[in-house]
Scaffold this active site. Structure first.
Site, short mmCIF file in Angstrom:
data_model
loop_
_atom_site.label_atom_id
_atom_site.label_comp_id
_atom_site.label_asym_id
_atom_site.label_seq_id
_atom_site.Cartn_x
_atom_site.Cartn_y
_atom_site.Cartn_z
N ASN A 49 -2.47 -1.18 10.80
CA ASN A 49 -3.32 -1.66 11.90
C ASN A 49 -2.75 -2.82 12.70
OD1 ASN A 49 -5.84 -0.01 11.77
ND2 ASN A 49 -5.84 -0.79 9.67
N THR A 64 -7.70 1.45 2.85
CA THR A 64 -9.02 1.89 3.28
C THR A 64 -9.00 3.30 3.86
OG1 THR A 64 -8.73 0.85 5.46
CG2 THR A 64 -9.78 -0.47 3.75
N ASP A 86 2.62 -6.78 2.33
CA ASP A 86 1.63 -5.97 3.05
C ASP A 86 2.23 -4.68 3.61
OD1 ASP A 86 -1.02 -5.43 3.91
OD2 ASP A 86 -0.57 -6.14 5.92
N TYR A 120 -11.17 -9.65 1.03
CA TYR A 120 -10.55 -9.62 2.36
C TYR A 120 -11.61 -9.97 3.38
CZ TYR A 120 -7.32 -8.03 6.02
OH TYR A 120 -6.47 -7.96 7.11
N TYR A 148 -9.05 4.71 10.56
CA TYR A 148 -7.77 4.94 11.20
C TYR A 148 -7.01 6.03 10.45
CZ TYR A 148 -5.92 2.14 7.30
OH TYR A 148 -5.60 1.67 6.05
N HIS A 207 0.83 -1.20 0.00
CA HIS A 207 0.00 0.00 0.00
C HIS A 207 0.87 1.25 0.00
CE1 HIS A 207 -3.20 -2.73 1.50
NE2 HIS A 207 -2.31 -3.13 2.39
#
Length: 318
Positions: free
Chosen positions: A275, A91, A270, A171, A63, A47
Site C-alpha cells: 500500500n 490483511t 515491512d 497497528y 487491496y 509479509h
C-alpha cells in the site's frame, strides 16, 4: 513452498487476480547494504502475498497486491544478511493464515508467525498455529485496511491467546492512541507496536502526541518496532551528498525510542511494503538506516538480535 499447501489445488481452476490500480511492486534488485547486520539479526516485520493462484486473496480484502512468495522473502533475507524472520499475516488474506503458516513451515525453523484470527477461534486451532510457529495475533486499527476493529471481539481473542504466551501486535495511527490507550492497557498480553506507533513526523519529537506514545511504552510490557521510515517520512528517500542516510525526518523519533527503551525495541523491513503510493524503498537502504537510529554497537545488538530472540525464541543465547 511446501508441497502440502501447493498440492491442494490439484487440477481445479486457479483464481486470477488483478492488482489494485497504481499498486507499487516490491523492489526487485535491492542494493547490497553498506552496514553489515550482525549474526542472528531478526526481521520482525515482513509479509507474504499469495501467490494468489496457490493461496487466494480474501474476498473482503481492501487491496489486491502483487505476488510475494516465501521463496522471494527468503532470497531477500539472505541478500540482506538477515538470519530469521517474523512473518505477519497480511490483511489481503483476511483470517486465512495458510500462506503465512506455509512460509513459516518452509523456513526450516528460521521464522515465526503473527496470525489474524476471529473471536470464535477454537483452542485446537490456536494450538495448531502455535505448533506451526505462530507467536501472536495482530489487531489492526487503520480504517483504510479494515472495516472495523470491535474492541469486545479483540478482547475475547486476547484472553484466548494469553495462556499460550502469545502477544498482541498493534497497528494504529499515532493520533488515535488517546482513544485507544485504555483498551490497550486492559489486554492481558504483552503488546508489540508496529512502526513506531506511526507518529506524525511533521510534528516535534518532543511534542505532546509523541510524548503520549512514549509514556504508553514506559508503562512496561510494550515492545516497539523501529520500522517503516519509508511509510512515515515526509521528506522522502533522498540521501544527501551521496550518503546512505535517507528518511532523515524519521531519525529523531526512532532514536528517541531506541535511546529510552533499548531493551524493548525491534526492527523489521515491512517487505514487500504493501500500500505504498509514493515510492518503493530499496531494502538495502532500509538496512543502512539502522545505524543512524541505533548509534552504538550495544544498541544495534539489542535491536536486531537480543530483543527479538528473547521475544520469539526465548531461552536461546545471544
Amino acid at each position: 513452498m511446501s508441497s502440502e499447501s501447493s498440492s491442494e489445488s490439484g487440477s481445479e481452476p486457479r483464481p486470477e487476480f488483478t492488482k489494485t490500480p497504481g499498486w507499487l511492486d516490491w523492489y526487485e534488485n535491492p542494493s547490497r547494504p553498506a552496514f553489515a547486520l550482525p549474526p542472528g539479526t531478526v526481521d520482525t516485520h515482513c509479509h507474504v502475498f499469495g501467490p494468489g493462484d496457490v493461496f487466494p486473496f480474501a474476498p473482503e480484502r481492501k487491496y489486491t497486491p502483487c505476488d510475494a512468495s516465501a521463496d522471494q522473502l527468503f532470497a531477500l533475507r539472505d541478500h540482506l544478511g538477515v538470519s530469521r524472520n517474523v512473518i505477519v499475516q497480511a490483511t489481503c488474506h483476511g483470517a486465512d493464515n495458510s500462506a503465512m503458516v506455509d512460509a513459516v513451515r518452509a523456513s526450516g525453523g528460521r521464522a515465526r508467525g503473527i496470525a489474524t484470527v476471529p473471536p470464535d477461534v477454537t483452542d485446537a486451532e490456536l494450538r495448531r498455529l502455535h505448533e506451526a510457529g505462530v507467536r501472536g495475533v495482530r489487531f489492526n486499527f487503520l480504517k483504510r485496511l479494515v472495516s472495523s476493529a470491535p474492541k469486545d471481539d479483540l478482547a475475547v481473542i486476547a484472553r484466548k491467546i494469553a495462556p499460550l504466551g502469545w502477544h498482541v501486535v498493534l497497528y494504529f495511527e499515532g493520533a488515535e492512541l488517546a482513544e485507544l490507550d485504555t483498551f490497550f492497557g486492559s489486554l492481558p498480553t504483552p503488546l508489540v507496536v508496529d512502526h513506531l506507533g506511526r507518529p506524525d513526523v511533521g510534528k516535534p519529537v518532543g511534542g505532546p502526541e509523541f510524548g503520549r506514545f512514549l509514556r504508553f511504552v514506559e508503562r512496561g510490557d510494550v515492545w516497539v518496532k523501529v520500522s517503516c521510515p519509508e511509510r512515515l517520512t515526509l521528506t522522502g528517500p533522498a540521501a544527501l551528498d551521496g550518503e546512505r542516510d535517507a528518511y532523515r525526518d524519521v531519525v529523531p523519533f526512532a532514536r528517541e525510542v531506541v535511546d529510552e527503551f533499548p531493551d524493548s525495541v525491534l526492527w523489521g523491513t515491512d517487505w514487500p511494503h504493501p500500500n505504498l503510493t509514493d515510492h518503493m524503498p530499496d531494502d538495502g537502504l532500509l538496512v543502512d538506516h539502522v545505524p543512524h537510529v541505533a548509534r552504538t554497537a550495544e544498541q544495534r545488538h539489542k535491536l536486531l538480535v537480543a530483543n527479538p530472540t528473547r521475544l520469539y525464541w526465548p531461552g536461546e543465547d545471544t
